[in-house]
Design an enzyme around this catalytic site. Sequence first.
Site, mmCIF file in Angstrom:
data_model
loop_
_atom_site.group_PDB
_atom_site.id
_atom_site.type_symbol
_atom_site.label_atom_id
_atom_site.label_comp_id
_atom_site.label_asym_id
_atom_site.label_seq_id
_atom_site.Cartn_x
_atom_site.Cartn_y
_atom_site.Cartn_z
ATOM 1 N N LYS A 273 0.848 -1.197 0.000
ATOM 2 C CA LYS A 273 0.000 0.000 0.000
ATOM 3 C C LYS A 273 0.882 1.246 0.000
ATOM 4 O O LYS A 273 2.007 1.215 0.481
ATOM 5 C CB LYS A 273 -0.890 0.013 1.255
ATOM 6 N N ARG A 347 -10.379 -11.609 2.679
ATOM 7 C CA ARG A 347 -11.282 -12.661 2.205
ATOM 8 C C ARG A 347 -10.648 -14.049 2.318
ATOM 9 O O ARG A 347 -11.348 -15.044 2.428
ATOM 10 C CB ARG A 347 -11.720 -12.343 0.766
HETATM 11 N N1 BES Z 1 -7.955 -3.727 4.651
HETATM 12 C C1 BES Z 1 -8.194 -3.369 3.293
HETATM 13 C C2 BES Z 1 -9.514 -2.627 3.098
HETATM 14 C C3 BES Z 1 -9.616 -1.276 3.739
HETATM 15 C C4 BES Z 1 -9.438 -0.123 2.991
HETATM 16 C C5 BES Z 1 -9.958 -1.148 5.067
HETATM 17 C C6 BES Z 1 -9.583 1.117 3.570
HETATM 18 C C7 BES Z 1 -10.082 0.090 5.667
HETATM 19 C C8 BES Z 1 -9.905 1.228 4.918
HETATM 20 C C9 BES Z 1 -8.242 -4.635 2.428
HETATM 21 O O1 BES Z 1 -7.456 -5.679 2.855
HETATM 22 C C10 BES Z 1 -7.757 -4.256 1.071
HETATM 23 O O2 BES Z 1 -6.630 -3.902 0.950
HETATM 24 N N2 BES Z 1 -8.635 -4.379 0.082
HETATM 25 C C11 BES Z 1 -8.299 -4.081 -1.258
HETATM 26 C C12 BES Z 1 -8.946 -5.135 -2.133
HETATM 27 C C13 BES Z 1 -8.551 -5.030 -3.571
HETATM 28 C C14 BES Z 1 -7.086 -5.366 -3.739
HETATM 29 C C15 BES Z 1 -9.405 -5.974 -4.377
HETATM 30 C C16 BES Z 1 -8.859 -2.697 -1.589
HETATM 31 O O3 BES Z 1 -9.977 -2.406 -1.179
HETATM 32 O O4 BES Z 1 -8.152 -1.937 -2.219
HETATM 33 MN MN MN Z 2 -5.463 -5.543 2.095
#
Ligand code: BES
Ligand code: MN
Length: 496
Positions: A273, A347
């Site tokens: 990230k 997931r």
């Molecule tokens: N933990 C994140 C989701 C999240 C985003 C929580 C903002 C709290 C605030 C999750 O694990 C994630 O990174 N999801 C990705 C999924 C994508 C790669 C399909 C996302 O939402 O970008």
């Molecule tokens: Mn994530």
Amino acid sequence: MKVTLADGLASKGILVVGLAFEQGKKASLVIESGDLALDTKPLLAMLKTMGATGKPDEVIKVPTAGFQLLVFTGLGKASRKYAHEVLRRCAGAATRSLAGNEAVAYSLPTSDLHSVAAIAEGAVLGSYLFEEFKGKTKGDQKSPVTSITIHTSFAKSPEAKSISSRAIIIGEYTSMVRDLVNTPPSHLHPVSFAETMKKAVAKAGGEKAGLKISILNEKQLKAQGFGGIIGVGQGSAVPPRLIHISYVPKKAKRKFALVGKGITFDTGGLNLKPGPGMEAMKSDMGGAAAICAATLAIAALKLPIAIHAWAPLAENMVSDTATRPGDIHTMYGGKTVEVLNPDAEGRLILADALVKACEEKDLDGIIDVATLTGAQVIALGTRTSAVMTNNDEISQQFLTAAQESGESFWPMPLPEDLRASLDSPVADLANIGEKMGGMLVAGLFLREFVPSQLPWIHLDIAGPAYNETGAFGYTPKGGTGIAMRSLIRFVENAAN
Ligand code: BES
Ligand code: MN
Ligand code: ZN
């Protein structure tokens, strides 16, 4: 925390009353002090001079003769019957602004017992402080409000006692969720999370209270085939865990499973990230915290419903042992998943835990709670969580419970046309699919791991779990505790 309902003002200490506004040709302020008569004329003149508005989250403190401090908390538009959430929030905003004082009394408009309960709850929730990592020298740490007195003519009703004890329980376990979310990954990882819960279960009375906890370590997880949890956790120096907390009352009317995402820190893995804002990913275990705390609260309330809570815990890190894009992991139960994006890790650990949770016989339903997608925040914002389901009845029951508890949840679809985007050419499923509607795609992924005939709801709390802007109502900055109160209310409603 002490919560007392009183039908007469016991002290001349700090008193909180409401301030509303009336719209119309001549806009005016209205003091709402419930069953307590105040000489409002001079007070209103003073408030007007001060520029008071009576809007929610406005808190005005005035030293007046008779009280140590008189505090006006904004109710918004004047009403004969204030919404419970309005009362919860105005009580909470007042308490929040009074941190550093020990005892606070409230005299707010109460039209029924539910409004008394809402005020007690809001007042308690607003007392939360997270000071653990602030300098221990005098002055650096504030002390929280610990004694709350609600002034109401309902004080003598037979329900008064259960109203205060319920508010205390809600406060205690909301604080547990908030503390876990706020604790940084330097101090909270899968192993310490599991240890904390073990202690919490013992403190809540353990087997005497119908509670049991078991924790699977990395060896057991590997041996039993939890490929999702192992795969996500394999990049971290701290091994993953799977917590199972059960609450089995003597006579259970129904039985539910709860599953919560417990990523103690989400770097995104090899799909790293961006730096700015990454610190908020300490909140990625907000679902696990909510379901564990809800289970302990349900036990404390002695509700006649059995709960099986499952919290998969892992730290999603970058290292030479981290999952590579394209790796295939076998989830518990045998389904294979091609991990195209190691940042879609929630997931994977949930898939394992959902399949495990569904092994329990005679479940009436299963609820998973997860800070799952950034798409949730884009779709619904930072204060409204999403509900997805395979069964409209249980979803409706949850939405009713959420409404009653003052938490904002909104139903979202699981469109069949998005399902095919999760197909993989090399495994049973890919862990990402169509980008547009990413929250729904994540929901469709999870649905693959729940038997279609079992009522299931999936709660995406990505935004609401962690408040990055400013405090409001009874909600502090940082961990909010979202979903726990709705889960408790859902179970309370199922018991009646
Ligand atoms: N933990 C994140 C989701 C999240 C985003 C929580 C903002 C709290 C605030 C999750 O694990 C994630 O990174 N999801 C990705 C999924 C994508 C790669 C399909 C996302 O939402 O970008
Ligand atoms: Mn994530
Ligand atoms: Zn995550």
